[in-house]
Design a protein around this motif. Structure first.
Motif, PDB file in Angstrom:
ATOM      1  N   GLY A  98     -25.389  17.321 -70.427  1.00 29.48           N
ATOM      2  CA  GLY A  98     -24.586  19.478 -69.120  1.00 29.48           C
ATOM      3  C   GLY A  98     -26.467  20.274 -68.606  1.00 29.48           C
ATOM      4  N   VAL A  99     -27.370  19.269 -68.932  1.00 30.00           N
ATOM      5  CA  VAL A  99     -28.544  20.129 -68.850  1.00 30.00           C
ATOM      6  C   VAL A  99     -28.477  19.322 -67.382  1.00 30.00           C
ATOM      7  N   VAL A 100     -29.447  20.314 -66.451  1.00 28.24           N
ATOM      8  CA  VAL A 100     -29.531  19.902 -65.126  1.00 28.24           C
ATOM      9  C   VAL A 100     -31.145  19.745 -64.637  1.00 28.24           C
ATOM     10  N   VAL A 101     -31.680  18.232 -64.015  1.00 29.36           N
ATOM     11  CA  VAL A 101     -32.599  18.542 -64.505  1.00 29.36           C
ATOM     12  C   VAL A 101     -32.902  18.475 -62.179  1.00 29.36           C
ATOM     13  N   ALA A 102     -34.351  18.522 -61.900  1.00 21.53           N
ATOM     14  CA  ALA A 102     -34.627  18.339 -60.624  1.00 21.53           C
ATOM     15  C   ALA A 102     -36.286  18.219 -60.618  1.00 21.53           C
ATOM     16  N   GLU A 103     -36.396  17.184 -60.308  1.00 23.62           N
ATOM     17  CA  GLU A 103     -37.911  16.718 -60.322  1.00 23.62           C
ATOM     18  C   GLU A 103     -38.660  17.185 -59.231  1.00 23.62           C
ATOM     19  N   GLY A 104     -39.864  17.200 -59.351  1.00 22.05           N
ATOM     20  CA  GLY A 104     -40.857  17.608 -58.715  1.00 22.05           C
ATOM     21  C   GLY A 104     -42.625  17.411 -59.119  1.00 22.05           C
ATOM     22  N   ALA A 105     -42.975  18.190 -59.302  1.00 21.13           N
ATOM     23  CA  ALA A 105     -44.667  18.060 -59.426  1.00 21.13           C
ATOM     24  C   ALA A 105     -44.964  19.621 -59.697  1.00 21.13           C
ATOM     25  N   LEU A 106     -45.936  19.523 -60.924  1.00 22.44           N
ATOM     26  CA  LEU A 106     -46.311  20.605 -61.420  1.00 22.44           C
ATOM     27  C   LEU A 106     -47.833  20.649 -61.325  1.00 22.44           C
ATOM     28  N   PRO A 107     -48.311  21.840 -61.424  1.00 20.60           N
ATOM     29  CA  PRO A 107     -50.573  21.705 -61.515  1.00 20.60           C
ATOM     30  C   PRO A 107     -50.790  22.174 -62.174  1.00 20.60           C
ATOM     31  N   LEU A 108     -50.605  21.612 -63.657  1.00 19.03           N
ATOM     32  CA  LEU A 108     -52.054  21.862 -64.370  1.00 19.03           C
ATOM     33  C   LEU A 108     -53.386  21.127 -64.774  1.00 19.03           C
ATOM     34  N   ALA A 109     -54.499  21.481 -65.030  1.00 15.47           N
ATOM     35  CA  ALA A 109     -56.031  21.222 -65.169  1.00 15.47           C
ATOM     36  C   ALA A 109     -55.948  20.676 -64.614  1.00 15.47           C
ATOM     37  N   ARG A 111     -55.089  19.500 -61.692  1.00 16.57           N
ATOM     38  CA  ARG A 111     -54.550  18.484 -60.596  1.00 16.57           C
ATOM     39  C   ARG A 111     -53.072  18.832 -60.762  1.00 16.57           C
ATOM     40  N   SER A 112     -52.475  18.400 -59.709  1.00 20.10           N
ATOM     41  CA  SER A 112     -51.163  18.365 -60.097  1.00 20.10           C
ATOM     42  C   SER A 112     -50.302  16.389 -60.136  1.00 20.10           C
ATOM     43  N   TRP A 113     -49.475  16.719 -61.561  1.00 19.89           N
ATOM     44  CA  TRP A 113     -48.338  15.946 -61.928  1.00 19.89           C
ATOM     45  C   TRP A 113     -46.565  15.930 -61.408  1.00 19.89           C
ATOM     46  N   PRO A 114     -46.361  14.814 -61.909  1.00 18.38           N
ATOM     47  CA  PRO A 114     -44.769  14.624 -61.521  1.00 18.38           C
ATOM     48  C   PRO A 114     -44.315  15.163 -62.816  1.00 18.38           C
ATOM     49  N   ALA A 115     -42.946  15.784 -62.485  1.00 19.40           N
ATOM     50  CA  ALA A 115     -42.909  17.004 -62.559  1.00 19.40           C
ATOM     51  C   ALA A 115     -41.317  17.033 -63.256  1.00 19.40           C
ATOM     52  N   ALA A 116     -40.775  17.718 -64.043  1.00 22.66           N
ATOM     53  CA  ALA A 116     -39.130  18.484 -63.598  1.00 22.66           C
ATOM     54  C   ALA A 116     -39.093  19.157 -63.973  1.00 22.66           C
ATOM     55  N   ARG A 117     -37.989  20.528 -63.574  1.00 17.40           N
ATOM     56  CA  ARG A 117     -37.484  21.731 -63.740  1.00 17.40           C
ATOM     57  C   ARG A 117     -36.354  21.101 -64.534  1.00 17.40           C
ATOM     58  N   PHE A 118     -35.982  22.407 -66.017  1.00 16.20           N
ATOM     59  CA  PHE A 118     -34.739  21.518 -66.493  1.00 16.20           C
ATOM     60  C   PHE A 118     -33.563  23.194 -66.572  1.00 16.20           C
ATOM     61  N   GLY A 130     -32.258  31.007 -64.136  1.00 17.85           N
ATOM     62  CA  GLY A 130     -32.315  31.728 -65.112  1.00 17.85           C
ATOM     63  C   GLY A 130     -31.351  32.676 -64.944  1.00 17.85           C
ATOM     64  N   PRO A 131     -30.423  32.045 -64.281  1.00 16.11           N
ATOM     65  CA  PRO A 131     -28.975  33.199 -65.113  1.00 16.11           C
ATOM     66  C   PRO A 131     -29.010  33.625 -66.301  1.00 16.11           C
ATOM     67  N   ALA A 132     -28.203  34.487 -66.269  1.00 18.30           N
ATOM     68  CA  ALA A 132     -28.045  35.371 -67.652  1.00 18.30           C
ATOM     69  C   ALA A 132     -27.639  34.714 -68.729  1.00 18.30           C
ATOM     70  N   SER A 133     -26.886  33.169 -68.311  1.00 29.33           N
ATOM     71  CA  SER A 133     -25.536  33.389 -69.144  1.00 29.33           C
ATOM     72  C   SER A 133     -26.777  31.575 -69.929  1.00 29.33           C
ATOM     73  N   CYS A 134     -27.376  31.069 -69.228  1.00 30.27           N
ATOM     74  CA  CYS A 134     -28.638  30.433 -69.743  1.00 30.27           C
ATOM     75  C   CYS A 134     -28.844  30.347 -71.040  1.00 30.27           C
ATOM     76  N   ARG A 135     -28.149  29.524 -71.786  1.00 27.76           N
ATOM     77  CA  ARG A 135     -28.901  28.825 -73.294  1.00 27.76           C
ATOM     78  C   ARG A 135     -30.381  28.566 -73.195  1.00 27.76           C
ATOM     79  N   ALA A 136     -30.654  28.092 -72.339  1.00 24.70           N
ATOM     80  CA  ALA A 136     -32.602  26.987 -72.112  1.00 24.70           C
ATOM     81  C   ALA A 136     -32.920  26.421 -70.841  1.00 24.70           C
ATOM     82  N   GLY A 137     -34.216  26.436 -71.198  1.00 29.02           N
ATOM     83  CA  GLY A 137     -34.607  25.883 -69.772  1.00 29.02           C
ATOM     84  C   GLY A 137     -35.951  25.799 -69.780  1.00 29.02           C
ATOM     85  N   GLY A 138     -36.290  24.607 -68.513  1.00 24.64           N
ATOM     86  CA  GLY A 138     -37.994  24.738 -68.884  1.00 24.64           C
ATOM     87  C   GLY A 138     -38.882  23.739 -68.311  1.00 24.64           C
ATOM     88  N   TYR A 139     -39.528  22.472 -68.904  1.00 26.73           N
ATOM     89  CA  TYR A 139     -40.208  21.984 -68.473  1.00 26.73           C
ATOM     90  C   TYR A 139     -40.751  20.423 -68.839  1.00 26.73           C
TER      91      TYR A 139
END
Length: 326
Positions: A98-109, A111-118, A130-139
């Motif tokens: 059921g986890v929803v994933v959207a790929e993109g990029a994330l600036p760290l250290a 540089r910009s790196w291949p990343a995903a938000r879920f 971040g709706p209140a009924s989400c159980r988890a999220g992250g990168y």
């Protein structure tokens, strides 16, 4: 979380258990860098304060940092383009389809790196914001490591809450720039063998494998049992008691369906102690978890041994005789 994840967490916190054959004694091994603040490098201590390291494997670590849980995998011979695929598979194994994933990029250290938000939200909620009924999220992130390796990073924020997501980004920034905050090389070749406590060596039973072995922490994994231990110095009574209680609380929180904790008289490393015992469900049947803490001269030890409840009252060989009942 899926039962497979529950079982891994049980295994991850296992610690010393019970053969009756005494292990040979060896000269003390200095747990350099270990302090009551945690086994982290000086430049990482403030950021990782309050985080509990979980030895996931010889090449990976999980850090439980309150409402944020971050992981690091050093991958050899894996193309950079495949790292996010592996990270996504790891995520789905733990959080479900059921986890929803959207790929993109994330600036760290810098540089910009291949990343995903879920995000993992209840049916009917849309988006990743971040709706209140989400159980988890992250990168999820794929960065270039040292020696031609690829570094898989991920972080799960409880309830997809903004403070936990912010903590995730802070932790990921360090891991992207520096790698393991404990300073050790995440590689099979870096394992200290045979595994040992500062005062004795530990046996690795047939069919079991060490996934972490340093001068201050270790984990021996078997198919149906596991042993995990951590050492710090200098030992202080109040720190040792708090360390034990927090570790047990975090372990039970990672194992939904756990029974209440039972405090029982025990011997830990042949010294009278009070152990914490509880059970948790697993795909193979109920698992019993024994945990305890003790002090030996200037060092403190926290140990946990988990195994199928059907094996009681005996402790399996992987526990190495650390626990016994008077």
């Amino acid at each position: 979380m899926a039962n497979a994840w529950k079982w891994m967490m049980v295994s991850g916190f296992m610690v010393l258990g019970a053969c009756t054959t005494p292990a040979p004694h060896v000269p003390p091994v200095s747990p350099e860098g270990a302090t009551p603040a945690g086994p982290f490098l000086l430049d990482a201590r403030a950021l990782f304060a309050g985080c509990t390291p979980v030895p996931d494997s010889a090449s990976s670590r999980i850090y439980q940092c309150g409402d944020a849980t971050v992981w690091l995998v050093e991958r050899k011979d894996v193309p950079a383009a495949r790292v996010l695929t592996l990270a996504r598979a790891r995520l789905v194994e733990r959080l479900g389809e059921g986890v929803v994933v959207a790929e993109g990029a994330l600036p760290l250290a810098e540089r910009s790196w291949p990343a995903a938000r879920f995000a993992l939200c209840d049916v009917g909620d849309a988006g990743l914001e971040g709706p209140a009924s989400c159980r988890a999220g992250g990168y999820l992130v794929s960065v270039a490591g040292s020696l031609g390796r690829q570094r898989e990073l991920g972080c799960v924020a409880k309830n997809n809450a903004q403070p936990a997501l912010t903590r995730c980004l802070e932790l990921l920034e360090y891991l992207a720039a520096h790698g393991n905050p404990e300073g050790e090389s995440l590689d099979e070749a870096a394992l200290l063998l045979p595994p040992r406590l500062p005062w004795r060596t530990l046996a690795v039973p047939e069919g079991c494998q060490p996934s972490l072995s340093t001068s201050r922490a270790g984990r021996i994994r078997c198919d149906d049992a596991s042993l995990v231990w951590s050492v710090y110095r200098p030992a202080r009574d109040e720190v040792t008691a708090r360390w034990r209680d927090q570790s047990v609380a975090e372990l039970r929180a990672a194992l939904p369906g756990s029974s209440p904790v039972e405090e029982v008289a025990c011997l830990l490393e042949e010294r009278p102690s009070r152990c914490m015992r509880f059970t948790a469900p697993s795909p193979r049947g109920p698992v019993v978890v024994w945990t305890g803490a003790m002090q030996w001269d200037d060092r403190a030890l926290f140990a946990a041994c988990s195994f199928l409840a059907s094996a009681e009252p005996a402790f399996p060989a992987v526990c190495n005789g650390a626990f016994s009942v008077p």
